[in-house]
Write a protein that holds these residues in place. Structure first.
Motif, PDB file in Angstrom:
ATOM      1  N   LEU B  54       0.811  -1.306   0.050  1.00 50.14           N
ATOM      2  CA  LEU B  54       0.173  -0.283   0.306  1.00 50.14           C
ATOM      3  C   LEU B  54       0.834   1.590  -0.403  1.00 50.14           C
ATOM      4  O   LEU B  54       1.806   1.362   0.706  1.00 50.14           O
ATOM      5  CB  LEU B  54      -0.818  -0.180   1.340  1.00 50.14           C
ATOM      6  N   LEU B  84      -2.845  -5.028  -4.147  1.00 57.34           N
ATOM      7  CA  LEU B  84      -3.271  -5.005  -2.526  1.00 57.34           C
ATOM      8  C   LEU B  84      -4.898  -4.239  -3.372  1.00 57.34           C
ATOM      9  O   LEU B  84      -4.502  -2.750  -4.411  1.00 57.34           O
ATOM     10  CB  LEU B  84      -2.364  -4.806  -2.138  1.00 57.34           C
ATOM     11  N   ASN B  85      -5.589  -4.178  -2.561  1.00 60.42           N
ATOM     12  CA  ASN B  85      -6.905  -3.288  -2.570  1.00 60.42           C
ATOM     13  C   ASN B  85      -7.359  -3.726  -3.755  1.00 60.42           C
ATOM     14  O   ASN B  85      -8.140  -2.326  -4.407  1.00 60.42           O
ATOM     15  CB  ASN B  85      -6.528  -1.825  -2.732  1.00 60.42           C
ATOM     16  N   SER B  87     -10.236  -4.429  -4.053  1.00 54.44           N
ATOM     17  CA  SER B  87     -11.930  -4.494  -3.993  1.00 54.44           C
ATOM     18  C   SER B  87     -12.302  -3.266  -3.861  1.00 54.44           C
ATOM     19  O   SER B  87     -13.675  -2.652  -3.813  1.00 54.44           O
ATOM     20  CB  SER B  87     -11.578  -4.760  -2.284  1.00 54.44           C
ATOM     21  N   LYS B  88     -11.316  -2.737  -4.013  1.00 52.88           N
ATOM     22  CA  LYS B  88     -11.260  -0.893  -3.819  1.00 52.88           C
ATOM     23  C   LYS B  88     -11.369  -0.114  -4.683  1.00 52.88           C
ATOM     24  O   LYS B  88     -11.011  -0.783  -6.114  1.00 52.88           O
ATOM     25  CB  LYS B  88     -10.312  -0.066  -3.171  1.00 52.88           C
ATOM     26  N   GLY B  89     -11.416   1.069  -5.512  1.00 58.33           N
ATOM     27  CA  GLY B  89     -11.506   2.114  -6.542  1.00 58.33           C
ATOM     28  C   GLY B  89      -9.542   1.965  -7.013  1.00 58.33           C
ATOM     29  O   GLY B  89      -8.814   1.332  -6.412  1.00 58.33           O
ATOM     30  N   ALA B  90      -9.461   1.968  -8.630  1.00 57.37           N
ATOM     31  CA  ALA B  90      -8.321   1.983  -9.474  1.00 57.37           C
ATOM     32  C   ALA B  90      -6.915   2.786  -8.032  1.00 57.37           C
ATOM     33  O   ALA B  90      -5.297   2.108  -8.807  1.00 57.37           O
ATOM     34  CB  ALA B  90      -8.695   1.265 -10.523  1.00 57.37           C
ATOM     35  N   ALA B  91      -7.686   3.749  -7.684  1.00 61.28           N
ATOM     36  CA  ALA B  91      -6.525   4.758  -7.818  1.00 61.28           C
ATOM     37  C   ALA B  91      -5.624   4.529  -6.084  1.00 61.28           C
ATOM     38  O   ALA B  91      -4.630   4.388  -6.620  1.00 61.28           O
ATOM     39  CB  ALA B  91      -7.668   6.240  -7.932  1.00 61.28           C
ATOM     40  N   VAL B  92      -6.288   3.311  -6.027  1.00 59.85           N
ATOM     41  CA  VAL B  92      -5.490   3.019  -4.630  1.00 59.85           C
ATOM     42  C   VAL B  92      -4.637   1.507  -4.847  1.00 59.85           C
ATOM     43  O   VAL B  92      -4.787   1.235  -3.729  1.00 59.85           O
ATOM     44  CB  VAL B  92      -6.627   3.407  -3.408  1.00 59.85           C
ATOM     45  N   THR B 429      -1.239   6.307   1.210  1.00 57.94           N
ATOM     46  CA  THR B 429      -1.446   7.124   0.383  1.00 57.94           C
ATOM     47  C   THR B 429      -2.945   8.224   0.350  1.00 57.94           C
ATOM     48  O   THR B 429      -3.162   9.556   0.173  1.00 57.94           O
ATOM     49  CB  THR B 429      -2.657   6.022  -0.188  1.00 57.94           C
ATOM     50  N   ARG B 435      -3.997  11.890  -4.760  1.00 61.84           N
ATOM     51  CA  ARG B 435      -4.277  10.806  -4.700  1.00 61.84           C
ATOM     52  C   ARG B 435      -5.085  10.220  -5.846  1.00 61.84           C
ATOM     53  O   ARG B 435      -4.401   8.819  -6.316  1.00 61.84           O
ATOM     54  CB  ARG B 435      -4.990  10.369  -3.413  1.00 61.84           C
ATOM     55  N   LEU B 436      -5.947  10.468  -6.002  1.00 64.21           N
ATOM     56  CA  LEU B 436      -6.916   9.431  -8.276  1.00 64.21           C
ATOM     57  C   LEU B 436      -5.878  10.302  -8.747  1.00 64.21           C
ATOM     58  O   LEU B 436      -5.676   9.249  -9.688  1.00 64.21           O
ATOM     59  CB  LEU B 436      -8.207  10.570  -7.687  1.00 64.21           C
ATOM     60  N   PRO B 500     -21.730   3.429 -12.998  1.00 67.55           N
ATOM     61  CA  PRO B 500     -21.204   2.493 -12.096  1.00 67.55           C
ATOM     62  C   PRO B 500     -21.061   1.127 -12.078  1.00 67.55           C
ATOM     63  O   PRO B 500     -20.086   0.690 -12.016  1.00 67.55           O
ATOM     64  CB  PRO B 500     -22.407   2.557 -10.641  1.00 67.55           C
ATOM     65  N   TYR B 537     -14.093   7.795 -13.803  1.00 68.55           N
ATOM     66  CA  TYR B 537     -13.199   8.869 -12.648  1.00 68.55           C
ATOM     67  C   TYR B 537     -13.099   9.891 -13.274  1.00 68.55           C
ATOM     68  O   TYR B 537     -12.615  10.941 -12.094  1.00 68.55           O
ATOM     69  CB  TYR B 537     -12.327   8.391 -11.678  1.00 68.55           C
ATOM     70  N   TYR B 540     -14.222  12.982 -10.773  1.00 66.41           N
ATOM     71  CA  TYR B 540     -12.987  13.426  -9.617  1.00 66.41           C
ATOM     72  C   TYR B 540     -11.548  13.970 -10.031  1.00 66.41           C
ATOM     73  O   TYR B 540     -11.190  14.831  -9.297  1.00 66.41           O
ATOM     74  CB  TYR B 540     -12.844  12.016  -8.976  1.00 66.41           C
TER      75      TYR B 540
END
Lengths: 446, 612
Positions: B54, B84-85, B87-92, B429, B435-436, B500, B537, B540
């Motif tokens: 991360l 890693l991550n 399950s979250k958005g690609a930015a992180v 992050t 971050r994005l 989405p 995105y 954003y």
């Protein structure tokens, strides 16, 4: 190199003749300069700060100029955070002028507009919202405006915004945990709880947004325009409400051409009353222009009073101004039967009948809540409400997206953006423009 | 100069910072010497055998984009790659690789030896040669003096290092490796402020004595994302990691031995990282938790050793083994060596410039853990930038300073200088305002121009990035032009993709895209991924770009040298102190200094406007 160390001087009370005038000095040498203006400089050493004492101001030739009261403050315990002196003189323009000239001779310079408050801000004595409130306080022309300005000055708004931002930080830290420590064993984030928290922030912001109307009313007051056909008694009503003979009244239709204004205070609210030309579509030339102006003024008014004539035939045609107006029927003292338009408020501007009721209806129409608590942090500025509205928009978008699928990093981005926007109220993201704009509003001496 | 030889650049220390610094300096044309106590231990993974993860994964991709070494080494030595991550958005998303720690060092030695103009030498530097506040070389314990135009110090945890295990302690940089003495004291004598930090590492376990069948197995991604733009032709055999947990019995044993813990008896004075507490710290601070996760990482292909991530400790050896054996799957475990804590000297980072050059001594650069950071990636990032800036200084060029809106490396170095770390600094992050925009997938694109200016990245690497950008723009245009037929309307594919629930893969699967576009997307997998992010995105990203622009305005307002903060009476005492010490180069940097309030900033702003 640092002009902020200069000592500045300015008259803190209005120009002109009065019982008293106050001159203020602020800066490193404020006390030394003030001492040289008097015939007993040692007093400034003998007396304690914040203690008021009597002394003589002397002119540059040593002659006594005035017998005055003096008080001095040591930095940082003054309004500006610098050494400061206040001199209470007799309100003669000559004395004041001489005293200021003498202090310039001793090394002070004239304060620029807003410089006292600028210095207070730069010395951390006021935050941006408080600094703006000082300008409001000075300009406060009504009781309500004064109350609102005092509350912001005391930091109520800053405190309220800080509390909201703190809630946002709390939610964000939950989200950041999920993003930055997802390789560790973490509690599952409760999406519903997050949503509820954001919802309650939105509600709080919406409450602030709607209270802005109250804040704005209190600060700016309201404009009330008197409209109607020619010769229905608008100017008579205007004078009656104003309690003075301001507008020319004549039985000839079309006497009023330019708009005429006057200020009254109703229920503590500052009201700008505007009398306009009678509206008749058959007019031409300058009269036609007067009608156009009357319509424009009515269109932007907070409240329109549409006046009809009880002695004239019933009007059938509606104008845009009339549709949103309080309709009053004037000259009811001239007719006997009581069958007149009973849906409408009957008045007689001439005799003063029905005027208290009209005032009440105007206040009601404005939606002004007399008992609103300004201490809760009411926003009174366009700049503030814009920030609040933008924050609401961002957060509502966020809530909508959580409904579809919660993305921690996007929600965090929304919360950060909303928090930054709110921070601008306190000047956290202070830019040149904001500062310039704000400090240009202050008058000399504050 | 009494030295027998002279170099352009001497790098002291052969850890992750030192290797990047020496590699960059030499490849930019400097005659370079890397001095390390033990050349067999170059780029050693002193703690866990993994690189990336991360936020750190972002750093490695940036190092690679700038032409550094770490990404390439990691891809070569990887024995498990995982994003890693997910399950979250690609930015992180953040790539991580478990590495064979021995191969990593071997590959690094091989690469460094292959760089022309780079000499490696075993030795201990005990002093600096300084003339007129400018470093001119180093002095070795052997008495030898070597001259240099620039010196980069990368001391790691070795400067006055002290290791603690229970009530026992010894002077050491890593276990069974001697500390580095002299340099830290010399810098301190020269007037630099130093702090004392602490970090720790868990015991190492013999895999032959572990019952993996009772643990949760975790494999890597079948189809890995590499750190480097030029991944190796062949992957090493892939290895699993394992998850297990401590329990109340474990905690009881640890708790009963707290009176023998150097942390709790006050023997350790240094400040440790809050985000990476020792196991004894965890049971004290989170007493309500009945278990803590242990993540077992393989140390390599030719060893049975495992690294139990989450069990960092400095309790006595007998307590460590007793506690470990209460953990499921570790009932019969044998400990190859105990966990320990190490205390070491770091230097307050408001004493260096954003170029990493020391303010007090010209041509001297500090990089890595001595600047208060923790982690291989953070160290390598600084080493790379120090190497680049030393070369540019010698070549008469302006230093390269990456912006916070440009790279995590920029965030890292800016943070160090504006907020002196009070605990070992690790990248997150959440430290980035953008971050994005600063994603791992677009490191090459973000840093393309600056990378060209630096000139470390190979021409092929630059061309690859340029080609990828061209393809991305092409794909974005195609998606805007391609219409997708829905029930009663037809919309551009790029608009449809914003929904989405819609994904690019889903659209391909549903057969609603033309065949040639599908083929194009399939060939350019990573670019397609970026396209999807930029479309989905869009709102954003636009907002963050606007924020970055307004951030730039403060960032580009330079604070001239004539400003004398001491003379600005109205500044708060704290702001005066921190501004005088740090001398921020820009208004943006001043704003981030802790202790500088918005009214202080406004005051500086007014000063700038009014002029001298």
């Amino acid at each position: 190199m640092n002009r902020n160390e200069d000592t500045i001087v300015a008259l803190a009370t209005p120009q002109g003749r009065g019982a008293l005038a106050i001159i203020r000095l602020s800066g490193d040498d404020a006390i030394a300069i003030a001492a040289r203006l008097t015939d007993a400089p040692e007093q400034f050493k003998a007396k304690k700060p914040r203690q008021i004492f009597l002394t003589n101001l002397i002119d540059h030739d040593g002659a006594i100029l005035d017998r005055v009261q003096c008080i001095y403050y040591l930095q940082p315990h003054s309004y500006t955070g610098e050494n400061a002196v206040e001199i209470f003189l007799h309100g003669s323009p000559f004395i004041v002028d001489q005293a200021i000239r003498n202090s310039l001779r001793c090394g002070a310079r004239i304060a620029e507009p807003g410089e006292y408050t600028l210095r207070a801000f730069l010395n951390g004595k006021l935050d941006l919202a408080q600094a703006e409130a000082v300008a409001d306080l000075i300009a406060a022309s009504s009781q309500a405006a004064h109350r609102a300005a005092i509350a912001v000055h005391e930091g109520a708004l800053s405190r309220r915004v800080s509390a909201i931002r703190k809630q946002m930080v709390e939610i964000r830290s939950l989200l950041e945990l999920q993003i930055d420590f997802s390789d560790q064993e973490l509690p599952v984030i409760d999406e519903e709880a997050v949503k509820r928290k954001i919802d309650s922030i939105i509600q709080e912001l919406q409450a602030m947004e709607s209270a802005y109307r109250q804040g704005r009313l209190a600060r700016d007051g309201a404009s009330v325009v008197i409209s109607g056909k020619p010769n229905v008694g608008k100017s008579t009503l205007f004078n009656a409400l104003l309690k003075e003979d301001r507008a020319i009244v004549h039985e000839r239709p079309g006497t009023t051409r330019d708009t005429v204004e006057g200020f009254v205070e109703w229920e503590g609210l500052s009201i700008r009353l505007i009398d306009t030309a009678g509206q008749d579509d058959d007019y031409d030339g300058p009269d036609q222009l007067a009608v156009a102006r009357a319509r424009t003024v009515a269109a932007v008014a907070d409240v329109v009073i549409w006046v009809e004539d009880a002695t004239a035939p019933k009007e059938t045609q509606n104008t845009p101004a009339k549709e949103r107006a309080i309709i009053v029927v004037n000259k009811t003292d001239l007719i006997d039967n009581k069958e007149i338009r009973n849906n409408y408020l009957s008045i007689s501007a001439q005799k003063g009948f029905g005027l208290p009721e009209l005032q009440k209806q105007v206040i009601e129409r404005l939606g002004y809540e007399k008992d609103i608590l300004f201490e809760d942090g009411i926003i009174t500025r366009q700049r503030h409400v814009q920030a609040v509205t933008r924050a609401i928009d961002i957060l509502e978008g966020a809530i909508e997206r959580i409904g579809i699928k919660m993305r921690e990093e996007l929600l965090a981005a929304d919360l950060k953006a909303a928090s930054d926007v709110l921070g601008e109220i306190m000047g956290d993201v202070s830019t040149d423009e904001i500062l310039d704009h704000i400090f240009s509003e202050f008058c000399i001496g504050k | 100069m009494s030295g027998s030889s002279t170099y352009d650049l001497i790098v002291v220390g052969g850890g992750h910072a030192g290797c990047e610094a020496a590699g960059a300096g030499a490849r930019l044309g400097l005659h370079t010497l890397l001095i390390s106590q033990d050349l067999a231990q170059l780029a050693r993974m002193s703690c866990n055998p993994a690189i990336g993860g991360l936020a750190k994964g972002h750093l490695v991709r940036e190092i690679d984009a700038l032409g550094g070494i770490m990404g390439v080494m990691t891809d070569k030595a990887a024995i498990q790659s995982r994003m890693l991550n997910r399950s979250k958005g690609a930015a992180v998303w953040s790539p991580r690789a478990q590495c064979d720690r021995y191969l990593y060092t071997d590959y690094m030695i091989e690469v460094l030896r292959s760089i022309p103009g780079l000499n490696l030498e075993a030795g201990e530097v005990i002093d600096l040669l300084i003339s007129e506040s400018t470093v001119t070389g180093v002095k070795l314990r052997s008495g030898e003096k070597i001259g240099a135009k620039c010196v980069i110090l990368c001391g790691g945890t070795f400067w006055n290092g002290v290791i603690h295990i229970g009530e026992w302690s010894t002077a050491a940089g890593r276990i069974s490796e001697p500390p580095a003495l002299g340099l830290s004291d010399r810098l301190s004598e020269l007037g630099l402020r130093r702090l004392r930090f602490k970090t720790g590492t868990p015991p190492r376990l013999d895999g032959k004595t572990i019952d993996f069948s009772r643990m949760d197995r975790q494999d890597g991604d079948a189809d890995p994302v590499y750190f480097s733009g030029s991944p190796p032709a062949q992957r090493l055999p892939q290895q699993p990691c394992f998850l297990t947990y401590s329990n109340s019995q474990t905690h009881d044993i640890l708790r009963s031995a707290l009176d023998r813990s150097p942390l709790y008896t006050g023997r350790i004075k240094g400040t440790g990282p809050r985000y990476c507490p020792s196991i004894e710290d965890k049971i004290v601070r989170f007493a309500q938790r009945d278990r803590h996760q242990l993540f077992l990482e393989p140390e390599g292909l030719t060893t049975d050793e495992y690294y139990p991530n989450g069990f960092s400790t400095s309790l006595p050896e007998d307590v460590q083994i007793k506690a470990l054996r209460t953990v499921t799957g570790l009932e019969d475990v044998v400990m190859n060596r105990p966990g320990y804590a190490v205390e070491y000297d770091v230097f307050a980072t408001d004493q260096i410039y954003l170029s990493l050059e020391c303010r007090l001594i010209k041509n001297l650069y500090l990089a890595g853990q001595i600047n208060g950071t923790s982690g291989y990636e953070e160290a390598a990032s600084q080493g790379l930038m120090a190497g680049i800036n030393a070369a540019r200084s010698i070549q008469g060029k302006e230093p390269i300073v990456l912006g916070r809106d440009q790279a995590y490396i920029g965030v890292l170095i800016d943070d160090l200088i504006t907020k002196v770390p009070e605990e070992p600094y690790r990248m997150f992050t959440s430290r980035s305002e953008f971050r994005l925009l600063l994603r791992q997938d677009n490191a090459g694109e973000r840093l393309l121009n600056v990378s060209k200016e630096i000139g470390l990245a190979s021409p092929e690497a630059i061309r690859r990035v340029e080609a990828s950008i061209a393809i991305k723009l092409g794909l974005l245009a195609r998606l805007q032009k391609t219409k997708v037929r829905l029930e009663d309307e037809s919309v551009p594919a790029s608009i449809f993709l914003r929904r989405p629930e819609v994904t690019l893969n889903g659209m391909i699967g549903d057969g609603i895209l033309p065949e040639d576009l599908v083929a194009l997307l399939a060939v350019n997998r990573e670019t397609s991924f970026q396209v999807e992010i930029e479309v989905k995105y869009d709102g954003y990203l636009s907002r963050e770009r606007l924020q970055a622009e307004s951030f730039r305005r403060l960032e580009d307002t330079r604070i001239p040298d004539w400003i004398n903060y001491g003379a600005i009476k109205a500044l708060s005492a704290e702001a005066k102190l921190v501004l005088t010490r740090t001398r921020p180069a820009t208004l943006g940097q001043a704003k981030r200094l802790s202790g500088v309030r918005s009214s202080d900033l406004a005051l500086i702003l007014v000063m700038l406007k009014r002029g001298k």
